[in-house]
Design a protein around this motif. Structure first.
Motif, PDB file in Angstrom:
ATOM      1  N   PRO A  31       0.790  -1.228   0.000  1.00 21.27           N
ATOM      2  CA  PRO A  31       0.000   0.000   0.000  1.00 21.27           C
ATOM      3  C   PRO A  31       0.827   1.287   0.000  1.00 21.27           C
ATOM      4  CG  PRO A  31      -0.170  -1.146   2.094  1.00 21.27           C
ATOM      5  CD  PRO A  31       0.579  -2.042   1.171  1.00 21.27           C
ATOM      6  N   ASP A  32       2.135   1.182   0.216  1.00 21.33           N
ATOM      7  CA  ASP A  32       2.962   2.391   0.187  1.00 21.33           C
ATOM      8  C   ASP A  32       3.576   2.632  -1.187  1.00 21.33           C
ATOM      9  OD1 ASP A  32       4.730   0.274   0.221  1.00 21.33           O
ATOM     10  OD2 ASP A  32       6.106   1.212   1.633  1.00 21.33           O
ATOM     11  N   ARG A  33       3.021   1.974  -2.208  1.00 24.38           N
ATOM     12  CA  ARG A  33       3.531   2.143  -3.574  1.00 24.38           C
ATOM     13  C   ARG A  33       2.400   2.550  -4.516  1.00 24.38           C
ATOM     14  NH1 ARG A  33       8.614   0.477  -3.729  1.00 24.38           N
ATOM     15  NH2 ARG A  33       8.734   0.497  -5.981  1.00 24.38           N
ATOM     16  N   ALA A  34       2.732   3.334  -5.524  1.00 15.79           N
ATOM     17  CA  ALA A  34       1.788   3.735  -6.566  1.00 15.79           C
ATOM     18  C   ALA A  34       2.299   3.213  -7.907  1.00 15.79           C
ATOM     19  CB  ALA A  34       1.648   5.259  -6.590  1.00 15.79           C
ATOM     20  N   PHE A  35       1.486   3.429  -8.933  1.00 12.55           N
ATOM     21  CA  PHE A  35       1.805   2.904 -10.259  1.00 12.55           C
ATOM     22  C   PHE A  35       2.222   4.032 -11.190  1.00 12.55           C
ATOM     23  CE2 PHE A  35      -1.194   0.086  -8.260  1.00 12.55           C
ATOM     24  CZ  PHE A  35      -0.692  -1.172  -8.528  1.00 12.55           C
ATOM     25  N   ALA A  71       2.900  -1.368 -16.319  1.00 11.60           N
ATOM     26  CA  ALA A  71       3.187  -0.288 -15.373  1.00 11.60           C
ATOM     27  C   ALA A  71       4.231  -0.757 -14.382  1.00 11.60           C
ATOM     28  CB  ALA A  71       1.922   0.132 -14.644  1.00 11.60           C
ATOM     29  N   ASP A  72       4.993   0.181 -13.889  1.00  9.07           N
ATOM     30  CA  ASP A  72       5.916  -0.073 -12.790  1.00  9.07           C
ATOM     31  C   ASP A  72       5.308   0.528 -11.534  1.00  9.07           C
ATOM     32  OD1 ASP A  72       7.881  -1.298 -14.381  1.00  9.07           O
ATOM     33  OD2 ASP A  72       8.745   0.649 -14.923  1.00  9.07           O
ATOM     34  N   THR A  73       5.931   0.250 -10.387  1.00  9.30           N
ATOM     35  CA  THR A  73       5.481   0.877  -9.145  1.00  9.30           C
ATOM     36  C   THR A  73       6.613   1.712  -8.576  1.00  9.30           C
ATOM     37  OG1 THR A  73       6.156  -0.925  -7.673  1.00  9.30           O
ATOM     38  CG2 THR A  73       3.948  -1.059  -8.645  1.00  9.30           C
ATOM     39  N   TYR A  74       6.239   2.647  -7.718  1.00 10.88           N
ATOM     40  CA  TYR A  74       7.246   3.469  -7.046  1.00 10.88           C
ATOM     41  C   TYR A  74       6.771   3.758  -5.632  1.00 10.88           C
ATOM     42  CZ  TYR A  74       4.188   7.468  -8.006  1.00 10.88           C
ATOM     43  OH  TYR A  74       3.132   8.327  -8.045  1.00 10.88           O
ATOM     44  N   GLU A  75       7.702   4.017  -4.742  1.00  8.13           N
ATOM     45  CA  GLU A  75       7.380   4.270  -3.342  1.00  8.13           C
ATOM     46  C   GLU A  75       6.818   5.680  -3.199  1.00  8.13           C
ATOM     47  OE1 GLU A  75       9.465   3.859   1.044  1.00  8.13           O
ATOM     48  OE2 GLU A  75      10.465   3.079  -0.731  1.00  8.13           O
ATOM     49  N   LEU A  76       5.717   5.810  -2.449  1.00  2.60           N
ATOM     50  CA  LEU A  76       5.073   7.111  -2.297  1.00  2.60           C
ATOM     51  C   LEU A  76       5.873   8.057  -1.415  1.00  2.60           C
ATOM     52  CD1 LEU A  76       1.380   5.980  -2.018  1.00  2.60           C
ATOM     53  CD2 LEU A  76       2.373   7.405  -3.805  1.00  2.60           C
ATOM     54  N   GLY A  77       6.542   7.533  -0.419  1.00  2.00           N
ATOM     55  CA  GLY A  77       7.340   8.398   0.447  1.00  2.00           C
ATOM     56  C   GLY A  77       6.475   9.224   1.384  1.00  2.00           C
TER      57      GLY A  77
END
Ligand SMILES: [Zn+2]
Length: 113
Positions: free
Chosen positions: A7-11, A35-41
């Motif tokens: 849940p701490d990642r977006a697409f 799509a890849d995912t990335y950390e929301l921070g």
């Protein structure tokens, strides 16, 4: 794309760079399937509310917030009611968000250090 994205990642769409939060099979901007995912921070709290009449298994009271992260916004449970509009928040430790026969676990948002 995987169904088990933390849940701490977006697409982020590999074709057009559009970004979104909730799991989708295709990019909502261009329709691409990759799509890849990335950390929301760290995000910024836009608004808060506290729900006092919650469904069975959900804590009472239940503080919630709309939070703006880079490129995406989402609604999430807050760790506590001291978090206010404008605070910087990040995803905390796992908690039981809804208890019952099939408990739902996930992180609540905590004030960023
Ligand atoms: Zn796209």
């Amino acid at each position: 794309m995987s169904d088990a994205v933390p849940p701490d990642r977006a697409f982020v769409c590999t074709a057009c760079d559009h970004r979104w939060y909730y799991t989708r099979q295709r990019c909502p901007a261009c329709g691409a399937a990759d799509a890849d995912t990335y950390e929301l921070g760290t995000g910024s709290v836009l608004a808060t509310t506290t729900v006092h009449a919650t469904p069975p298994g959900v804590r009472q009271p239940n503080p919630l917030a709309i939070v703006a992260f880079e490129h995406v916004s989402l609604v999430a449970q807050l760790a506590d009611e001291t978090i206010e509009t404008g605070d910087a928040v990040t995803f905390g430790d796992e908690a039981v968000l809804r208890d019952g026969d099939e408990p739902i676990e996930g992180p609540r948002l905590v004030r960023s250090e």
